[in-house]
Design an enzyme around this catalytic site. Structure first.
Site, PDB file in Angstrom:
ATOM      1  CG  PHE A   1      -1.700   1.254   1.428  1.00  0.00           C
ATOM      2  CD1 PHE A   1      -2.951   1.412   0.847  1.00  0.00           C
ATOM      3  CD2 PHE A   1      -1.196   2.275   2.226  1.00  0.00           C
ATOM      4  CE1 PHE A   1      -3.673   2.588   1.051  1.00  0.00           C
ATOM      5  CE2 PHE A   1      -1.914   3.441   2.427  1.00  0.00           C
ATOM      6  CZ  PHE A   1      -3.157   3.603   1.842  1.00  0.00           C
ATOM      7  CG  ASP A   2       3.219   2.207   3.416  1.00  0.00           C
ATOM      8  OD1 ASP A   2       3.526   3.066   4.245  1.00  0.00           O
ATOM      9  OD2 ASP A   2       2.453   1.259   3.683  1.00  0.00           O
ATOM     10  CB  THR A   3       5.358   0.741  -2.719  1.00  0.00           C
ATOM     11  OG1 THR A   3       6.273   0.309  -1.717  1.00  0.00           O
ATOM     12  CG2 THR A   3       6.099   0.946  -4.023  1.00  0.00           C
TER      13      THR A   3
END
Length: 384
Positions: free
Chosen positions: A174-176
């Site tokens: 999710f972060d990437t």
């Protein structure tokens, strides 16, 4: 958080104390219980009922991305942020992080452990994995951010509501995906160097997470500019040499990406499986991806259309390329173990050198045997 009943109260008390004493903005701390099974939800609810400025969000479903998506979408704050429950990142970086967004300097602020000015305490295995993953993402998705997985980010809520519908992953990738999607939308992004101390008791499955992350990178790479490998001009008499030059650069990029992906997986699996099995598993995954990308490039090249009868099957190509690479890397790791004894750094370095050598041989095999260009089709007979 997931199964943090024993440490949750200490972390929340410390965080809330810092915010009340040192932070100049009004804040609410949301405890996002990510499907815990050890009573973390009960502790979270008790803390929310007894400490001002704390609320609990109890989720039955796991997934870091899902927890952040749910919490941020329900928030009414001007800026939403998050940090890992173990507070691995020093709280002194929170004000510069949020201040960058509130001041208008950026819409998304990212904590980084890999930029100048950051101070990190962790083992060589996690350091190698983190830097390897960063290079893979930067190369394959053309990102300028240095650290994608640091659990320390802040974003203007209105921007988050625009970006979140475009982010598919609900797990660790999710972060990437959030960062790369924001970059593609032209969102202003800043990085804040942090002090970070590794939590040795972390329950994250590094091997599983690494595989999921590589799958996410592959998905996002395919989504971006589907025609980027095609030549910009129609084929002319000297097009074969031009296409070959372009294809050489593309194949080199794929080779670098494959080597970095291999290094990431090898490091993640080394302590769990040992150097030999870690090498075999990482190499198999990367050979599959590498060959699939090369086949795609060969099909897309205007001068190198694959279609000659007698070409080997995809399975045969995979088997031959895997055998060549496995022989080279196994030999290199064996020599490294003989000279210096088994160690992650030594084995990874030796295997990486062998991968680079094997890449040259793979390129020759792919161009001259597996995906060799078809002969030009004869033009129509001249009309007399």
């Amino acid at each position: 958080m997931y199964n943090e009943a024993s440490t949750l109260q200490a972390s929340i008390t410390r965080l809330r104390g810092y915010l009340d004493e040192s932070f100049p903005f009004i804040t609410v701390v949301t405890i996002a219980d990510n499907g815990s099974t050890d009573g973390t939800g009960l502790v979270a609810q008790r803390l929310a009922s007894t400490i001002d400025g704390v609320q609990a969000l109890i989720l039955a479903r796991k997934g870091r991305g899902y927890a952040l998506r749910t919490a941020w979408s329900a928030s009414e704050a001007e800026v939403v942020a998050y940090m890992d429950v173990d507070l691995s990142t020093s709280l002194s970086a929170l004000l510069p992080l949020v201040g960058s967004v509130l001041s208008g300097h950026s819409d998304l602020a990212v904590g980084t452990r890999l930029a100048r000015g950051s101070r990190v305490v962790r083992g060589p295995r996690r350091e190698l994995i983190s830097r390897g993953y960063s290079h893979v993402v930067r190369l394959s998705l053309r990102s300028r951010v240095s650290d994608f997985q640091c659990g320390f980010k802040a974003i203007r809520r209105e921007r988050a509501l625009q970006i979140l519908p475009l982010v598919d992953d609900d797990e660790w990738f999710f972060d990437t995906e959030l960062i790369v999607t924001a970059e593609r939308l032209g969102v202003r992004i800043s990085e804040t160097p942090v002090e970070w101390t590794d939590d040795p008791s972390s329950s994250v499955d590094i091997v599983h997470t690494a595989l999921d992350d590589l799958h996410g990178i592959w998905r996002m790479a395919r989504r971006r500019e589907p025609g980027r490998w095609r030549a910009a001009t129609p084929a002319v008499a000297d097009a074969p040499s031009q296409a070959s030059a372009e294809q050489l650069l593309s194949f080199a990029g794929v080779g670098i990406l494959s080597t970095l992906s291999y290094l990431l997986l090898f490091a993640a699996a080394w302590s769990a499986f040992g150097p030999w099995l870690a090498n075999a598993v990482a190499l198999l995954f990367c050979t599959l991806v590498n060959t699939a990308l090369h086949r795609s490039l060969a099909h897309r090249s205007p001068a190198d259309k694959v279609g000659v009868t007698g070409l080997p099957s995809f399975v045969t190509v995979i088997a031959v390329l895997y055998g060549v690479s496995l022989l080279a890397t196994t030999g290199a790791v064996a020599v490294a173990n003989l000279l210096a004894g088994p160690s992650l750094v030594g084995d990874a370095f030796a295997a990486s050198l062998a991968c680079c050598v094997a890449a040259l041989l793979r390129f020759s095999l792919l161009r001259g045997w597996a995906f060799r260009p078809s002969p030009p089709s004869p033009g129509p007979a001249p009309r007399l």
